[in-house]
Design an enzyme around this catalytic site. Sequence first.
Site, PDB file in Angstrom:
ATOM      1  N   HIS A  89       0.846  -1.197   0.000  1.00  0.00           N
ATOM      2  CA  HIS A  89       0.000   0.000   0.000  1.00  0.00           C
ATOM      3  C   HIS A  89       0.880   1.245   0.000  1.00  0.00           C
ATOM      4  O   HIS A  89       2.105   1.148   0.120  1.00  0.00           O
ATOM      5  CB  HIS A  89      -0.987   0.007   1.166  1.00  0.00           C
ATOM      6  CG  HIS A  89      -0.384   0.091   2.523  1.00  0.00           C
ATOM      7  ND1 HIS A  89       0.366  -0.934   3.090  1.00  0.00           N
ATOM      8  CD2 HIS A  89      -0.420   1.077   3.473  1.00  0.00           C
ATOM      9  CE1 HIS A  89       0.752  -0.591   4.303  1.00  0.00           C
ATOM     10  NE2 HIS A  89       0.305   0.631   4.547  1.00  0.00           N
TER      11      HIS A  89
ATOM     12  N   HIS B 147       1.422   3.953   1.958  1.00  0.00           N
ATOM     13  CA  HIS B 147       1.972   4.712   3.087  1.00  0.00           C
ATOM     14  C   HIS B 147       3.501   4.795   3.006  1.00  0.00           C
ATOM     15  O   HIS B 147       4.167   3.830   2.614  1.00  0.00           O
ATOM     16  CB  HIS B 147       1.542   4.086   4.410  1.00  0.00           C
ATOM     17  CG  HIS B 147       0.122   4.434   4.784  1.00  0.00           C
ATOM     18  ND1 HIS B 147      -0.573   3.779   5.773  1.00  0.00           N
ATOM     19  CD2 HIS B 147      -0.727   5.384   4.294  1.00  0.00           C
ATOM     20  CE1 HIS B 147      -1.787   4.304   5.879  1.00  0.00           C
ATOM     21  NE2 HIS B 147      -1.900   5.276   4.996  1.00  0.00           N
TER      22      HIS B 147
ATOM     23  N   ASP C 143       5.891   4.720   5.133  1.00  0.00           N
ATOM     24  CA  ASP C 143       6.739   3.771   5.855  1.00  0.00           C
ATOM     25  C   ASP C 143       6.788   2.404   5.167  1.00  0.00           C
ATOM     26  O   ASP C 143       7.468   1.496   5.650  1.00  0.00           O
ATOM     27  CB  ASP C 143       6.309   3.632   7.320  1.00  0.00           C
ATOM     28  CG  ASP C 143       4.902   3.097   7.490  1.00  0.00           C
ATOM     29  OD1 ASP C 143       4.041   3.383   6.636  1.00  0.00           O
ATOM     30  OD2 ASP C 143       4.652   2.391   8.494  1.00  0.00           O
ATOM     31  N   HIS C 144       6.094   2.280   4.025  1.00  0.00           N
ATOM     32  CA  HIS C 144       6.169   1.067   3.203  1.00  0.00           C
ATOM     33  C   HIS C 144       6.762   1.344   1.824  1.00  0.00           C
ATOM     34  O   HIS C 144       7.122   0.398   1.126  1.00  0.00           O
ATOM     35  CB  HIS C 144       4.773   0.451   3.047  1.00  0.00           C
ATOM     36  CG  HIS C 144       4.208  -0.024   4.344  1.00  0.00           C
ATOM     37  ND1 HIS C 144       4.094  -1.351   4.675  1.00  0.00           N
ATOM     38  CD2 HIS C 144       3.744   0.662   5.422  1.00  0.00           C
ATOM     39  CE1 HIS C 144       3.575  -1.470   5.886  1.00  0.00           C
ATOM     40  NE2 HIS C 144       3.361  -0.245   6.358  1.00  0.00           N
TER      41      HIS C 144
ATOM     42  N   HIS D 160      -7.377  -0.612   5.928  1.00  0.00           N
ATOM     43  CA  HIS D 160      -6.321   0.285   6.416  1.00  0.00           C
ATOM     44  C   HIS D 160      -6.137   1.432   5.420  1.00  0.00           C
ATOM     45  O   HIS D 160      -6.110   2.602   5.801  1.00  0.00           O
ATOM     46  CB  HIS D 160      -5.038  -0.515   6.587  1.00  0.00           C
ATOM     47  CG  HIS D 160      -3.852   0.281   7.030  1.00  0.00           C
ATOM     48  ND1 HIS D 160      -3.761   0.845   8.279  1.00  0.00           N
ATOM     49  CD2 HIS D 160      -2.707   0.611   6.381  1.00  0.00           C
ATOM     50  CE1 HIS D 160      -2.613   1.485   8.388  1.00  0.00           C
ATOM     51  NE2 HIS D 160      -1.954   1.362   7.245  1.00  0.00           N
TER      52      HIS D 160
ATOM     53  N   ASP E 155      -0.244  -3.968   6.450  1.00  0.00           N
ATOM     54  CA  ASP E 155      -0.867  -3.446   7.665  1.00  0.00           C
ATOM     55  C   ASP E 155      -2.336  -3.870   7.777  1.00  0.00           C
ATOM     56  O   ASP E 155      -3.129  -3.197   8.442  1.00  0.00           O
ATOM     57  CB  ASP E 155      -0.788  -1.915   7.676  1.00  0.00           C
ATOM     58  CG  ASP E 155       0.612  -1.408   7.957  1.00  0.00           C
ATOM     59  OD1 ASP E 155       1.516  -2.225   8.173  1.00  0.00           O
ATOM     60  OD2 ASP E 155       0.802  -0.175   7.927  1.00  0.00           O
TER      61      ASP E 155
ATOM     62  N   HIS F 254       4.860  -4.845  10.882  1.00  0.00           N
ATOM     63  CA  HIS F 254       5.257  -4.102  12.076  1.00  0.00           C
ATOM     64  C   HIS F 254       5.375  -5.027  13.280  1.00  0.00           C
ATOM     65  O   HIS F 254       4.637  -6.006  13.404  1.00  0.00           O
ATOM     66  CB  HIS F 254       4.222  -3.018  12.411  1.00  0.00           C
ATOM     67  CG  HIS F 254       4.174  -1.895  11.438  1.00  0.00           C
ATOM     68  ND1 HIS F 254       5.009  -0.799  11.509  1.00  0.00           N
ATOM     69  CD2 HIS F 254       3.386  -1.677  10.358  1.00  0.00           C
ATOM     70  CE1 HIS F 254       4.735   0.032  10.526  1.00  0.00           C
ATOM     71  NE2 HIS F 254       3.740  -0.477   9.812  1.00  0.00           N
TER      72      HIS F 254
END
Length: 253
Positions: free
Chosen positions: A55, A57, A59-60, A109, A129, A167
């Site tokens: 996805h 975001h 942090d990915h 998410h 996530d 995570h």
Amino acid sequence: MLSVTPIPALSDNYIWLMRQSDAKRIVVVDPGDAAPVIELIEREALTLDAILITHHHHDHTGGLGELKQRYRPHVYGPPDIDGVDNVLADGDQCSVLGRRFEVIATPGHTLDHISYFAAGIPALLFCGDTLFFGGCGRLFEGSPEQMYASLKRLAELPDDSLVFAAHEYTLANLRFAKAADPDNPRLDEVIAQCQALRDQHRPTLPSHLGTERDINPFLRSGEPALQATAAHHGETDSPLATFATLRAWKDNF
């Protein structure tokens, strides 16, 4: 044999690294930071063959641009993400390192979230996530209905599927699971195992899907015990309503 190992990144992310035995070609999943991937590639003289994205975001995807410019891998992922050149949707397939992955749309998410599942021994699930060890992702873009449906789809996969979430949220998730499902005897065993791993600074992941079905409250919202506890926090007149109540409770836990 395909091995999967975590590359710790940022504060609590895992970038998952796939490789065939001692071969030099690798694939990484959700590189939120390029630096630890580059360090490993250069140290071991590896070849980055492909990147899988779940996805959008940061942090990915934060390391995607630098890794793509430096190593020119194939990049698979949902649409509208800069750097993805192999756009995937529900029901599509992609093959990396000799394993064929089915793409499962798992919105909730985010609206664009996808997961990757490879049948076989072992079966592999990269779920970003959406599904965590003992928990699920926050609903930043999607609805409770969407996340509930996504989790139901993942819960139908084989018990022995290895679940590679993105995570290290496990102990916090299990504390909530204990509050929501206090009389579940399997939880105490899993909490002790995970605490021992973290005490040794080892990852709790991957989990097994069979374990998730036993202990994850977000996969158990149809159970009377979960409905009884959640009734103190909101509506519980259906498994979906119980799920929505549990998710809202967890947001403020």
